[in-house]
Design a protein around this motif. Structure first.
Motif, PDB file in Angstrom:
ATOM      1  N   VAL A  67      35.404  15.614   7.412  1.00 41.20           N
ATOM      2  CA  VAL A  67      35.406  15.002   8.341  1.00 41.20           C
ATOM      3  C   VAL A  67      36.299  14.011   8.858  1.00 41.20           C
ATOM      4  N   LEU A  68      35.937  14.044  10.129  1.00 41.54           N
ATOM      5  CA  LEU A  68      36.657  12.459  10.375  1.00 41.54           C
ATOM      6  C   LEU A  68      35.346  12.397  11.116  1.00 41.54           C
ATOM      7  N   LEU A  69      35.231  11.484  11.616  1.00 41.87           N
ATOM      8  CA  LEU A  69      33.973  10.577  11.878  1.00 41.87           C
ATOM      9  C   LEU A  69      34.021   9.081  12.857  1.00 41.87           C
ATOM     10  N   ASP A  70      33.167   8.902  13.751  1.00 44.71           N
ATOM     11  CA  ASP A  70      33.317   7.530  14.502  1.00 44.71           C
ATOM     12  C   ASP A  70      32.032   7.175  14.048  1.00 44.71           C
ATOM     13  N   THR A  71      32.028   6.214  13.585  1.00 45.55           N
ATOM     14  CA  THR A  71      31.548   4.902  13.402  1.00 45.55           C
ATOM     15  C   THR A  71      31.461   3.812  13.973  1.00 45.55           C
ATOM     16  N   PRO A  72      30.060   2.678  14.022  1.00 41.83           N
ATOM     17  CA  PRO A  72      28.741   3.503  14.035  1.00 41.83           C
ATOM     18  C   PRO A  72      28.379   4.460  14.309  1.00 41.83           C
ATOM     19  N   ARG A  73      29.078   5.201  16.516  1.00 39.78           N
ATOM     20  CA  ARG A  73      28.497   5.862  17.349  1.00 39.78           C
ATOM     21  C   ARG A  73      27.672   7.619  15.945  1.00 39.78           C
ATOM     22  N   GLU A  74      28.611   7.633  15.093  1.00 40.93           N
ATOM     23  CA  GLU A  74      27.852   8.975  14.667  1.00 40.93           C
ATOM     24  C   GLU A  74      27.212   9.100  13.715  1.00 40.93           C
TER      25      GLU A  74
ATOM     26  N   LEU B  25      25.615  -5.477  -8.637  1.00 40.73           N
ATOM     27  CA  LEU B  25      25.289  -4.165  -7.736  1.00 40.73           C
ATOM     28  C   LEU B  25      25.653  -3.168  -8.583  1.00 40.73           C
ATOM     29  N   GLY B  26      24.228  -1.600  -8.058  1.00 44.28           N
ATOM     30  CA  GLY B  26      24.427  -0.778  -8.851  1.00 44.28           C
ATOM     31  C   GLY B  26      24.669   0.711  -8.046  1.00 44.28           C
ATOM     32  N   TYR B  27      24.967   1.625  -8.289  1.00 44.07           N
ATOM     33  CA  TYR B  27      25.269   2.643  -7.835  1.00 44.07           C
ATOM     34  C   TYR B  27      24.438   4.415  -8.546  1.00 44.07           C
ATOM     35  N   THR B  28      23.664   5.164  -7.690  1.00 46.52           N
ATOM     36  CA  THR B  28      23.005   5.937  -8.137  1.00 46.52           C
ATOM     37  C   THR B  28      23.186   6.575  -7.096  1.00 46.52           C
ATOM     38  N   SER B  29      23.970   7.799  -7.279  1.00 41.61           N
ATOM     39  CA  SER B  29      24.013   8.813  -6.347  1.00 41.61           C
ATOM     40  C   SER B  29      23.326  10.706  -7.290  1.00 41.61           C
ATOM     41  N   ARG B  30      23.147  11.088  -5.591  1.00 44.71           N
ATOM     42  CA  ARG B  30      22.961  12.507  -5.846  1.00 44.71           C
ATOM     43  C   ARG B  30      23.111  13.461  -5.124  1.00 44.71           C
ATOM     44  N   TYR B  31      23.339  14.702  -5.007  1.00 39.75           N
ATOM     45  CA  TYR B  31      23.836  15.601  -3.809  1.00 39.75           C
ATOM     46  C   TYR B  31      23.238  16.430  -3.704  1.00 39.75           C
ATOM     47  N   PHE B  32      22.571  16.605  -2.295  1.00 41.15           N
ATOM     48  CA  PHE B  32      22.181  17.482  -1.645  1.00 41.15           C
ATOM     49  C   PHE B  32      23.018  18.552  -0.527  1.00 41.15           C
ATOM     50  N   GLU B  33      22.093  19.727  -0.565  1.00 42.96           N
ATOM     51  CA  GLU B  33      22.096  20.475   0.401  1.00 42.96           C
ATOM     52  C   GLU B  33      21.861  19.693   2.318  1.00 42.96           C
TER      53      GLU B  33
ATOM     54  N   PRO C   1      28.675  13.442   4.985  1.00 42.00           N
ATOM     55  CA  PRO C   1      28.146  14.767   5.283  1.00 42.00           C
ATOM     56  C   PRO C   1      29.860  14.811   3.674  1.00 42.00           C
ATOM     57  N   LEU C   2      29.595  16.228   3.623  1.00 45.39           N
ATOM     58  CA  LEU C   2      31.039  16.081   2.073  1.00 45.39           C
ATOM     59  C   LEU C   2      31.132  17.789   2.187  1.00 45.39           C
ATOM     60  N   GLU C   3      32.268  18.574   1.938  1.00 44.41           N
ATOM     61  CA  GLU C   3      32.402  20.008   2.055  1.00 44.41           C
ATOM     62  C   GLU C   3      31.941  20.481   1.663  1.00 44.41           C
ATOM     63  N   GLY C   4      31.749  21.639   1.794  1.00 44.90           N
ATOM     64  CA  GLY C   4      30.920  22.700   1.175  1.00 44.90           C
ATOM     65  C   GLY C   4      29.617  22.823   1.255  1.00 44.90           C
ATOM     66  N   ASN C   5      29.165  21.962   2.685  1.00 44.64           N
ATOM     67  CA  ASN C   5      27.646  21.861   2.924  1.00 44.64           C
ATOM     68  C   ASN C   5      26.758  21.585   2.609  1.00 44.64           C
ATOM     69  N   ARG C   6      28.006  19.795   1.755  1.00 39.94           N
ATOM     70  CA  ARG C   6      27.190  18.573   0.756  1.00 39.94           C
ATOM     71  C   ARG C   6      26.108  17.359   1.923  1.00 39.94           C
ATOM     72  N   TRP C   7      25.613  16.949   0.976  1.00 42.47           N
ATOM     73  CA  TRP C   7      25.250  15.817   1.903  1.00 42.47           C
ATOM     74  C   TRP C   7      25.591  14.759   0.221  1.00 42.47           C
TER      75      TRP C   7
END
Length: 498
Positions: free
Chosen positions: A117-124, A231-239, A267-273
């Protein structure tokens, strides 16, 4: 800017370009012996920096071989060990989108068709800056996709050029050089194979062995400047849950020195966050699944927590901690071998929280294209020192952004800020406060952040007057849970039931 004098577009017509390769049977890859170096360039690493470099080099070299340690899937986007941070948020700023589209015409449409997706930031977005909520203003466009999709699509487009091939499952173990070490003549692979080349490009990223390789052939290792904000990252996918009332596409809650915790939802492809939680030092986010939501709830706004608290997780949390800024100053070396270049994270890497790595890779490929547009392979090799310096300069602005912001945090290790940096930090705090309420300041701020406009944009008299006119705004105020233009979930639910 796009006339022949500046040649901002990659030249794909005329002598030495890829459309001529098919016209000359002697230049076909299959008709050249592997040991013939004169017309051959080798790129180490099939990440974004390596792929874009291969695309550019194919305009001048009849043969370009990309050496990649990982076995690459032919079945589409999949995770691979060589890009461990790919399971965390990535953004491609508008400048990067523009440049990659120039190099690979039509690729943006293919990415969007595949779910990007192409999004306008910060508008969207719901975007809480260190100062306050951004209003619904248009700042810059970003392309959001999984790193797997982006790399797979770029790789497929690059390989459409018959001059480029990839050898996956192969690892470079050192450089080949002449007796005096002044010229790199190829690479030595781990299995003992010697691959001759007129030019070798190291794009192996954070794990690059180039300093040791240079030492082996008689050259000094580069000086290194390093800033680490831990800085530390922790990530997780959600529907993505159904919510017809949702008026935003992403969420970004930034931390600040008094609460160095943040998070981003995209948002990512496959209806994922993809949700990435971040924190500095002892505030690094946990990896245990049962601690993910409580950390999200501890941010400066509940917006991200509210979005995911009832969403279905699609993965376990994944951590990433190697986020230091590190610049290996190859551009400062007085002695540099002909026929060797270092690009991308192998030369300069940034704290990924600012999202500049992929765009800088595209900027370096553009700089490389400009430097070699009129040169044949032999002259390109001879100009390696100059090209190294020119391609390194594209890192200067994102380096300044990343390090000056990281130095706001007391846990950051690195050279202390000088007086100019401290003045810049204070002024940028005013810029951020002004950008939250002033559309003109916001447009210029995001122009610089997206690497589309030069940093001087924020220092011209008109911008400075607008910024200073907002000096009454606090730089670190207490903020509301949600921005004025977006209601909290409970308020939206009450409105629907009324």
């Amino acid at each position: 800017m796009d006339d022949d004098a500046t040649d901002n577009h990659l030249r794909t017509t005329g002598p030495h370009t890829e459309d001529r390769a098919e016209d000359r049977p002697e230049d076909r890859p299959e008709d050249r012996p592997e040991g013939h170096a004169g017309d051959h360039a080798v790129v180490l690493g099939a990440g974004l920096a390596g792929l874009l470099a291969a695309r550019v080099l194919a305009m001048r070299f009849p043969r370009v071989t990309v050496i990649e340690r990982d076995e690459l899937s032919q079945e589409g986007p999949v995770f691979r060990a060589g890009i461990p941070q790919s399971r965390h948020t990535h953004v491609l700023w508008s400048r990067g989108v523009e440049l990659i589209e120039r190099m690979l015409p039509g690729i943006t449409g293919k990415l969007l068709a595949a779910g990007a997706v192409l999004l306008d930031t910060p508008r969207e977005f719901l975007w809480l800056s260190p100062a306050d909520w951004f209003g619904p203003v248009q700042g810059a466009r970003v392309l959001l996709a999984s790193r797997e999709l982006l790399d797979s699509t770029v790789r497929g487009e690059v390989l459409r050029n018959p001059r480029v091939r990839i050898r996956s499952g192969a690892t470079a173990a050192g450089l080949l050089a002449g007796p005096d070490g002044r010229t790199v003549t190829g690479v030595r692979l781990r299995d003992g194979e010697r691959l001759a080349a007129r030019l070798v490009v190291d794009a192996t990223g954070r794990t690059s062995k180039a300093p040791a390789w240079l030492t082996e052939i008689g050259h000094p290792a580069p000086a290194v400047t390093r800033y680490d904000s831990h800085l530390g990252y922790t990530s997780r996918y959600f529907e993505i849950p159904d919510d017809p009332a949702r008026s935003w596409q992403g969420v970004y809650v930034q931390g600040r020195p008094d609460l160095p915790r943040g998070g981003v939802l995209m948002p990512l492809e496959g209806n994922r966050w993809l949700v990435t939680l971040v924190g500095n030092g002892e505030h690094a986010p946990p990896v245990k699944a049962e601690e993910f939501l409580p950390f999200a709830r501890s941010l400066r706004s509940p917006a991200l927590y509210d979005a995911i608290r009832d969403a279905t997780p699609l993965s376990a949390p994944t951590a990433f901690r190697n986020t230091a800024n590190e610049w290996r100053h190859y551009e400062r070396l007085e002695r540099w071998p002909d026929g060797f270049l270092v690009l991308g994270d192998a030369g300069c890497r940034f704290n990924p929280v600012y999202g500049h790595g992929m765009t800088v890779a595209a900027l370096a490929a553009e700089a490389l294209a400009k430097e070699i547009r009129t040169l044949d392979p032999e002259r390109i090799a001879a100009a390696s020192r100059r090209i190294q310096r020119r391609t390194s300069t594209v890192a200067a602005v994102p380096w300044q952004i990343a390090t000056s912001e990281d130095l706001r945090y007391p846990v950051t290790e690195g050279p202390p800020p000088d007086r100019a940096t401290r003045i810049l930090q204070r002024y940028m705090s005013r810029v951020m406060a002004g950008a939250n309420v002033d559309r003109t300041i916001a447009a210029r701020f995001f122009g610089v952040l997206s690497l589309t406009r030069p940093p001087g944009t924020l220092l011209d008299p008109v911008t400075m007057l607008r910024v200073l006119s907002k000096r009454h705004l606090p730089a670190d105020p207490d903020t509301t849970a949600y921005p004025p233009h977006h209601r909290a979930p409970a308020e939206r639910g009450a409105r629907r039931s009324a």
